[in-house]
Design a protein around this motif. Structure first.
Motif, PDB file in Angstrom:
ATOM      1  N   ILE A  29      -0.599-106.381  76.924  1.00  0.00           N
ATOM      2  CA  ILE A  29       1.031-106.088  77.014  1.00  0.00           C
ATOM      3  C   ILE A  29       1.125-105.351  78.341  1.00  0.00           C
ATOM      4  O   ILE A  29       2.053-105.586  79.208  1.00  0.00           O
ATOM      5  CB  ILE A  29       1.540-105.167  76.110  1.00  0.00           C
ATOM      6  N   PRO A  30       0.289-104.392  78.618  1.00  0.00           N
ATOM      7  CA  PRO A  30       0.373-103.557  79.841  1.00  0.00           C
ATOM      8  C   PRO A  30       0.462-104.392  81.120  1.00  0.00           C
ATOM      9  O   PRO A  30       1.359-104.091  81.933  1.00  0.00           O
ATOM     10  CB  PRO A  30      -0.745-102.492  79.817  1.00  0.00           C
ATOM     11  N   ARG A  31      -0.239-105.267  81.125  1.00  0.00           N
ATOM     12  CA  ARG A  31      -0.337-106.276  82.373  1.00  0.00           C
ATOM     13  C   ARG A  31       0.732-107.005  82.459  1.00  0.00           C
ATOM     14  O   ARG A  31       1.423-107.051  83.695  1.00  0.00           O
ATOM     15  CB  ARG A  31      -1.808-106.957  82.228  1.00  0.00           C
ATOM     16  N   LEU A  32       1.207-107.654  81.384  1.00  0.00           N
ATOM     17  CA  LEU A  32       2.437-108.551  81.331  1.00  0.00           C
ATOM     18  C   LEU A  32       3.730-107.706  81.873  1.00  0.00           C
ATOM     19  O   LEU A  32       4.638-108.253  82.664  1.00  0.00           O
ATOM     20  CB  LEU A  32       2.750-109.278  80.263  1.00  0.00           C
ATOM     21  N   VAL A  33       3.857-106.548  81.201  1.00  0.00           N
ATOM     22  CA  VAL A  33       4.801-105.578  81.520  1.00  0.00           C
ATOM     23  C   VAL A  33       4.868-105.391  83.281  1.00  0.00           C
ATOM     24  O   VAL A  33       6.086-105.280  83.645  1.00  0.00           O
ATOM     25  CB  VAL A  33       5.088-104.314  80.693  1.00  0.00           C
ATOM     26  N   GLY A  34       3.659-105.079  83.535  1.00  0.00           N
ATOM     27  CA  GLY A  34       3.786-104.750  85.199  1.00  0.00           C
ATOM     28  C   GLY A  34       4.147-105.697  85.896  1.00  0.00           C
ATOM     29  O   GLY A  34       4.930-105.519  86.805  1.00  0.00           O
ATOM     30  N   LEU A  35       3.810-107.099  85.426  1.00  0.00           N
ATOM     31  CA  LEU A  35       4.341-108.342  86.290  1.00  0.00           C
ATOM     32  C   LEU A  35       5.709-108.483  86.129  1.00  0.00           C
ATOM     33  O   LEU A  35       6.629-108.915  87.137  1.00  0.00           O
ATOM     34  CB  LEU A  35       3.525-109.492  85.805  1.00  0.00           C
ATOM     35  N   THR A  36       6.220-108.192  84.896  1.00  0.00           N
ATOM     36  CA  THR A  36       7.790-108.153  84.942  1.00  0.00           C
ATOM     37  C   THR A  36       8.418-107.318  85.449  1.00  0.00           C
ATOM     38  O   THR A  36       9.408-107.412  86.262  1.00  0.00           O
ATOM     39  CB  THR A  36       8.126-107.869  83.172  1.00  0.00           C
ATOM     40  N   VAL A  37       8.136-106.117  85.601  1.00  0.00           N
ATOM     41  CA  VAL A  37       8.836-104.902  86.385  1.00  0.00           C
ATOM     42  C   VAL A  37       8.591-105.452  88.063  1.00  0.00           C
ATOM     43  O   VAL A  37       9.750-105.419  88.725  1.00  0.00           O
ATOM     44  CB  VAL A  37       8.115-103.671  86.144  1.00  0.00           C
ATOM     45  N   GLU A  38       7.767-105.879  88.423  1.00  0.00           N
ATOM     46  CA  GLU A  38       7.404-106.269  89.736  1.00  0.00           C
ATOM     47  C   GLU A  38       8.206-107.432  90.067  1.00  0.00           C
ATOM     48  O   GLU A  38       8.897-107.617  91.243  1.00  0.00           O
ATOM     49  CB  GLU A  38       5.943-106.648  90.085  1.00  0.00           C
ATOM     50  N   ALA A  39       8.583-108.551  89.137  1.00  0.00           N
ATOM     51  CA  ALA A  39       9.123-109.580  89.454  1.00  0.00           C
ATOM     52  C   ALA A  39      10.745-109.295  89.554  1.00  0.00           C
ATOM     53  O   ALA A  39      11.668-110.030  90.004  1.00  0.00           O
ATOM     54  CB  ALA A  39       9.065-110.682  88.475  1.00  0.00           C
ATOM     55  N   GLY A  40      11.135-108.113  88.597  1.00  0.00           N
ATOM     56  CA  GLY A  40      12.589-107.802  88.729  1.00  0.00           C
ATOM     57  C   GLY A  40      13.324-108.713  87.477  1.00  0.00           C
ATOM     58  O   GLY A  40      14.491-108.680  87.461  1.00  0.00           O
ATOM     59  N   THR A  41      12.637-109.245  86.851  1.00  0.00           N
ATOM     60  CA  THR A  41      13.143-110.176  86.035  1.00  0.00           C
ATOM     61  C   THR A  41      13.699-109.444  84.626  1.00  0.00           C
ATOM     62  O   THR A  41      13.081-108.360  84.190  1.00  0.00           O
ATOM     63  CB  THR A  41      12.158-111.294  85.177  1.00  0.00           C
ATOM     64  N   TRP A  42      14.877-109.948  84.221  1.00  0.00           N
ATOM     65  CA  TRP A  42      15.491-109.177  82.930  1.00  0.00           C
ATOM     66  C   TRP A  42      14.988-110.157  81.705  1.00  0.00           C
ATOM     67  O   TRP A  42      14.738-111.184  81.802  1.00  0.00           O
ATOM     68  CB  TRP A  42      16.994-109.438  83.059  1.00  0.00           C
ATOM     69  N   ASN A  43      14.984-109.262  80.402  1.00  0.00           N
ATOM     70  CA  ASN A  43      14.661-109.994  79.453  1.00  0.00           C
ATOM     71  C   ASN A  43      15.769-109.622  78.269  1.00  0.00           C
ATOM     72  O   ASN A  43      16.368-108.680  78.156  1.00  0.00           O
ATOM     73  CB  ASN A  43      13.362-109.344  78.569  1.00  0.00           C
ATOM     74  N   CYS A  44      16.386-110.922  77.477  1.00  0.00           N
ATOM     75  CA  CYS A  44      17.326-110.730  76.599  1.00  0.00           C
ATOM     76  C   CYS A  44      16.325-111.072  75.185  1.00  0.00           C
ATOM     77  O   CYS A  44      16.429-112.238  75.074  1.00  0.00           O
ATOM     78  CB  CYS A  44      18.380-111.764  76.635  1.00  0.00           C
ATOM     79  N   PRO A  45      16.085-110.213  74.635  1.00  0.00           N
ATOM     80  CA  PRO A  45      14.831-110.252  73.485  1.00  0.00           C
ATOM     81  C   PRO A  45      15.533-110.914  72.263  1.00  0.00           C
ATOM     82  O   PRO A  45      14.769-111.681  71.484  1.00  0.00           O
ATOM     83  CB  PRO A  45      14.355-108.805  73.123  1.00  0.00           C
ATOM     84  N   THR A  46      16.846-110.866  72.100  1.00  0.00           N
ATOM     85  CA  THR A  46      17.436-111.558  70.700  1.00  0.00           C
ATOM     86  C   THR A  46      16.576-111.054  69.577  1.00  0.00           C
ATOM     87  O   THR A  46      16.246-112.118  68.920  1.00  0.00           O
ATOM     88  CB  THR A  46      17.618-113.005  70.790  1.00  0.00           C
ATOM     89  N   MET A  47      16.609-109.985  69.143  1.00  0.00           N
ATOM     90  CA  MET A  47      15.704-109.587  68.227  1.00  0.00           C
ATOM     91  C   MET A  47      16.222-109.909  66.595  1.00  0.00           C
ATOM     92  O   MET A  47      15.353-110.203  65.801  1.00  0.00           O
ATOM     93  CB  MET A  47      15.428-107.964  68.154  1.00  0.00           C
ATOM     94  N   ALA A  48      17.718-109.885  66.469  1.00  0.00           N
ATOM     95  CA  ALA A  48      17.986-110.174  65.311  1.00  0.00           C
ATOM     96  C   ALA A  48      17.792-111.505  64.815  1.00  0.00           C
ATOM     97  O   ALA A  48      17.678-111.613  63.479  1.00  0.00           O
ATOM     98  CB  ALA A  48      19.400-109.477  65.063  1.00  0.00           C
ATOM     99  N   ILE A  49      18.311-112.276  65.711  1.00  0.00           N
ATOM    100  CA  ILE A  49      18.102-113.935  65.276  1.00  0.00           C
ATOM    101  C   ILE A  49      16.542-114.259  64.989  1.00  0.00           C
ATOM    102  O   ILE A  49      16.393-115.113  64.349  1.00  0.00           O
ATOM    103  CB  ILE A  49      18.732-114.900  66.218  1.00  0.00           C
TER     104      ILE A  49
END
Length: 252
Positions: A166-186
């Motif tokens: 998880i930490p590596r992927l999170v770091g790449l996400t922050v670096e990319a500036g990508t937004w995430n819409c997790p849609t947890m409830a569905i």
């Protein structure tokens, strides 16, 4: 002032339900004929509804998953499809599941050349790392993270994941500036419908990633994926916000 649901469908049918739940802005994630005219009518005060922003109809390869799919089965089809959607005035290009890596990369480069962001799913054949390197503007449902963490695509893939990645992927996400819409409830509702015994662990693993993204300062959106008759339009946003709080961004 009001709430925003950042992932919805079936906007024309549900527009007044959004208002009834205090939702004054929505992000429609599969464009359809008449949606832009409806958006303009709302803005002119001619009909009630939330402020609307729309992605294009989904770009995918055969076979289709949904109506109005825009097909890219070969590289020569990329530019005509992208140019047609840009010319129709959609705000973002919607990416879907079956695109090949070559088609995905070509759509990404063509979109950048046309000055339009691309959002949506991370296709099954495209590694999450590649989508982040291409600066996909938003990722829906945490798609791609399941595979990058050692699972399979879909809700069951979250049952067994390698949390050490998880930490590596999170770091790449922050670096990319990508937004995430997790849609947890569905995703919880789908798991409870088909694999209820898996729901607790699936929810916990997805919440673990959500919390890591939040703590690292990654961009997050709250959306429900309403309009496909799994969670209700409007009121589902309350449950989505509650899912964010269950072991998620409030836990520091």
């Amino acid at each position: 002032p009001g709430l925003a649901d950042m992932h919805v469908h079936n906007v024309a049918r549900d527009r007044e339900l959004f208002l009834g739940s205090g939702i004054t802005a929505i992000r429609g994630m599969w464009g359809a004929p008449g949606y832009q005219e409806l958006r303009d009518s709302v803005r002119r005060g001619l009909v009630p509804g939330p402020w609307m922003y729309f992605a294009s109809p989904g770009i995918d390869a055969h076979p289709p998953s949904w109506p109005l799919t825009q097909f890219v089965d070969s590289l020569p089809e990329v530019v005509p499809v992208v140019d047609r959607l840009v010319g129709q005035g959609w705000r973002w290009l919607k990416i879907y599941n079956r695109l090949s890596p070559a088609a995905y990369d070509s759509i990404a480069s063509t979109a950048r050349a046309r000055g339009i962001p691309f959002v949506g799913h991370v296709p099954w054949a495209v590694p999450l790392e590649d989508a982040l390197a291409q600066r996909q503007r938003s990722i829906e449902h945490l798609s791609g993270y399941d595979r990058a963490l050692g699972g399979q695509p879909g809700y069951t893939g979250w049952f067994d994941i390698d949390t050490t990645a998880i930490p590596r992927l999170v770091g790449l996400t922050v670096e990319a500036g990508t937004w995430n819409c997790p849609t947890m409830a569905i995703l919880h509702a789908i798991t409870m419908r088909y694999r209820p015994a898996m729901a607790g662990r699936v929810d916990a693993n997805r919440s673990r990633l959500l919390l890591a993204l939040h703590r690292a300062g990654a961009h997050l959106l709250i959306g429900t994926d309403s309009g496909i008759d799994i969670v209700p339009a409007g009121t589902a946003l309350d449950e989505e916000m509650a899912k964010f709080l269950e072991g998620g961004p409030t836990q520091q």
